[in-house]
Design a protein around this motif. Structure first.
Motif, PDB file in Angstrom:
ATOM      1  N   GLY A 108       0.679  -1.209  -0.239  1.00 30.41           N
ATOM      2  CA  GLY A 108       0.188  -0.008  -0.080  1.00 30.41           C
ATOM      3  C   GLY A 108       0.872   1.479   0.026  1.00 30.41           C
ATOM      4  N   TRP A 109       2.009   1.213   0.821  1.00 29.74           N
ATOM      5  CA  TRP A 109       2.508   2.701   0.856  1.00 29.74           C
ATOM      6  C   TRP A 109       3.563   2.767  -0.245  1.00 29.74           C
ATOM      7  CZ3 TRP A 109       8.057   2.131   1.505  1.00 29.74           C
ATOM      8  CH2 TRP A 109       8.394   1.006   2.047  1.00 29.74           C
ATOM      9  N   SER A 110       3.785   3.863  -0.833  1.00 24.79           N
ATOM     10  CA  SER A 110       4.738   4.034  -2.002  1.00 24.79           C
ATOM     11  C   SER A 110       5.985   4.475  -1.605  1.00 24.79           C
ATOM     12  CB  SER A 110       4.183   5.391  -2.696  1.00 24.79           C
ATOM     13  OG  SER A 110       3.945   6.484  -1.972  1.00 24.79           O
ATOM     14  N   GLU A 111       6.307   5.185  -0.520  1.00 30.84           N
ATOM     15  CA  GLU A 111       7.633   5.712   0.444  1.00 30.84           C
ATOM     16  C   GLU A 111       7.461   5.920   1.668  1.00 30.84           C
ATOM     17  OE1 GLU A 111       8.589   9.686  -0.784  1.00 30.84           O
ATOM     18  OE2 GLU A 111       6.474  10.502  -0.913  1.00 30.84           O
ATOM     19  N   ALA A 112       8.865   5.759   2.206  1.00 32.04           N
ATOM     20  CA  ALA A 112       8.761   5.726   3.671  1.00 32.04           C
ATOM     21  C   ALA A 112       9.948   6.380   3.997  1.00 32.04           C
ATOM     22  CB  ALA A 112       9.057   4.409   4.298  1.00 32.04           C
ATOM     23  N   ILE A 113       9.911   7.586   4.867  1.00 31.15           N
ATOM     24  CA  ILE A 113      11.042   8.339   5.242  1.00 31.15           C
ATOM     25  C   ILE A 113      11.094   7.916   6.728  1.00 31.15           C
ATOM     26  CG2 ILE A 113      12.005  10.570   5.556  1.00 31.15           C
ATOM     27  CD1 ILE A 113      11.223   9.900   2.720  1.00 31.15           C
ATOM     28  N   LEU A 114      12.371   7.241   7.383  1.00 30.70           N
ATOM     29  CA  LEU A 114      12.432   6.837   8.640  1.00 30.70           C
ATOM     30  C   LEU A 114      13.683   7.405   9.144  1.00 30.70           C
ATOM     31  CD1 LEU A 114      11.881   3.009   7.739  1.00 30.70           C
ATOM     32  CD2 LEU A 114      10.183   4.836   8.437  1.00 30.70           C
ATOM     33  N   LEU A 115      13.568   7.845  10.385  1.00 34.85           N
ATOM     34  CA  LEU A 115      14.746   8.409  11.350  1.00 34.85           C
ATOM     35  C   LEU A 115      15.126   7.093  12.348  1.00 34.85           C
ATOM     36  CD1 LEU A 115      16.670  10.485  12.306  1.00 34.85           C
ATOM     37  CD2 LEU A 115      14.665  11.378  13.644  1.00 34.85           C
ATOM     38  N   VAL A 116      16.133   6.761  12.000  1.00 39.00           N
ATOM     39  CA  VAL A 116      16.812   5.575  12.692  1.00 39.00           C
ATOM     40  C   VAL A 116      18.193   5.811  13.207  1.00 39.00           C
ATOM     41  CG1 VAL A 116      15.024   3.910  11.505  1.00 39.00           C
ATOM     42  CG2 VAL A 116      17.597   4.500  10.586  1.00 39.00           C
ATOM     43  N   GLN A 117      18.920   5.128  13.887  1.00 37.21           N
ATOM     44  CA  GLN A 117      20.055   5.079  14.458  1.00 37.21           C
ATOM     45  C   GLN A 117      21.197   5.369  12.994  1.00 37.21           C
ATOM     46  OE1 GLN A 117      18.203   2.157  15.028  1.00 37.21           O
ATOM     47  NE2 GLN A 117      19.156   1.358  16.703  1.00 37.21           N
ATOM     48  N   CYS A 127      19.814   9.688   3.533  1.00 38.19           N
ATOM     49  CA  CYS A 127      19.476  10.931   3.105  1.00 38.19           C
ATOM     50  C   CYS A 127      19.806  11.997   4.124  1.00 38.19           C
ATOM     51  CB  CYS A 127      17.970  11.418   2.948  1.00 38.19           C
ATOM     52  SG  CYS A 127      17.230  10.256   1.430  1.00 38.19           S
ATOM     53  N   GLY A 128      20.954  11.705   4.929  1.00 34.20           N
ATOM     54  CA  GLY A 128      21.518  12.568   5.803  1.00 34.20           C
ATOM     55  C   GLY A 128      21.695  12.072   7.204  1.00 34.20           C
ATOM     56  N   VAL A 158      18.677   9.386   8.458  1.00 30.62           N
ATOM     57  CA  VAL A 158      17.569   9.353   7.681  1.00 30.62           C
ATOM     58  C   VAL A 158      17.467   8.345   6.384  1.00 30.62           C
ATOM     59  CG1 VAL A 158      16.170  10.797   6.239  1.00 30.62           C
ATOM     60  CG2 VAL A 158      17.001  11.875   8.371  1.00 30.62           C
ATOM     61  N   LEU A 159      16.725   7.466   6.443  1.00 27.80           N
ATOM     62  CA  LEU A 159      16.493   6.472   5.335  1.00 27.80           C
ATOM     63  C   LEU A 159      15.259   6.641   4.447  1.00 27.80           C
ATOM     64  CD1 LEU A 159      18.028   3.818   4.384  1.00 27.80           C
ATOM     65  CD2 LEU A 159      16.368   2.525   6.046  1.00 27.80           C
ATOM     66  N   LYS A 160      15.445   6.625   3.272  1.00 32.57           N
ATOM     67  CA  LYS A 160      14.183   6.858   2.470  1.00 32.57           C
ATOM     68  C   LYS A 160      14.487   5.465   1.764  1.00 32.57           C
ATOM     69  CE  LYS A 160      11.761   9.614  -1.141  1.00 32.57           C
ATOM     70  NZ  LYS A 160      11.825  10.855  -1.904  1.00 32.57           N
TER      71      LYS A 160
END
Length: 240
Positions: free
Chosen positions: A117-126, A153-154, A171-173
């Motif tokens: 269902g989801w097209s993209e995920a922007i995740l803040l992780v270690q 992504c940074g 930041v992981l996209k």
């Protein structure tokens, strides 16, 4: 920290307090009208930035106190109080943004990758986890690479969180490929193949593939971790 903040910390929460970092996460979203699911909304730093997109927002937060704060401060946001690992994702298209508790990063990432269902995920992780996922070379990456692209992504400094964690954030996209490299109905078969290669006996990839499949293939890289997403898809096609 206050006693209440210490209690919040027991859930593994590192609250993002850097507004510019929150905006950077939101700016990474592709232009799209689809709704957004925010995981681990916490104090609402990312939530408030998401509101400015004008999209429909669903914020998922386990802590009763912070869920109530979000409802009071962001009335236009739908707040769901539950564990993100148990959250029932929408059936319609959506995007995901989340500051994942460090203790469940891998479990939540696996759940997302297995969710449609989801097209993209922007995740803040270690930071190390984000760098590892974006760099490839692991069995988890290889098992999902035909369906997803992962990009670093940074970096978000530890001082951007409260309580301050021992490590920086990253930041992981993740974007779902519009055309998968392997047919989706072969996902389980492909993933079993990748696991067999990663855990199979042998001193190099060619020897492992020969012992696992009985096929002698040339021009393979030295080790499984050296294969690209396209390389894994090609190898799977060759042996099946």
């Amino acid at each position: 920290m206050s006693a209440r903040d210490r209690a919040r910390r027991e859930l593994g929460q590192n609250f993002l307090i850097d507004r510019s970092a929150a905006r950077r996460l939101v700016d990474l979203l592709d232009p799209s009208p689809v709704p957004i699911v925010e995981l681990g909304a916490g104090r609402g730093a990312i939530t408030r930035a998401l509101v400015h997109t004008g999209r429909e927002i669903t914020a998922v937060e386990l802590d009763r106190h912070w869920a109530a704060e979000l409802r009071a401060n962001c009335p236009q946001v739908r707040v769901i109080r539950c564990d993100m690992l148990d959250f029932r994702f929408p059936d319609t298209p959506y995007a995901v943004v989340g500051n994942l508790p460090f203790s469940i990063t891998t479990a939540m990432t696996r759940r997302l990758l297995g969710t449609a269902g989801w097209s993209e995920a922007i995740l803040l992780v270690q930071w190390d986890v984000a760098r590892k996922r974006a760099g490839g070379g692991t069995m988890l990456n290889a098992q999902w690479a035909p369906w997803y692209e992962l990009r670093l992504c940074g970096r978000v400094p530890a001082r951007s969180f409260r309580p301050v964690p021992a490590v920086d954030g990253g930041v992981l996209k993740i974007r779902r490929r519009p055309q998968p490299l392997v047919p989706s109905d072969e996902l389980r078969q492909y993933q079993r193949f990748v696991e067999a290669v990663f855990t199979g006996p042998g001193r190099g990839l060619a020897e492992i593939v020969r012992k696992v499949t009985g096929r002698r293939l040339r021009n393979l890289p030295a080790l499984p971790k050296n294969l690209t997403a396209e390389g894994w898809a090609h190898l799977y096609t060759e042996v099946t």
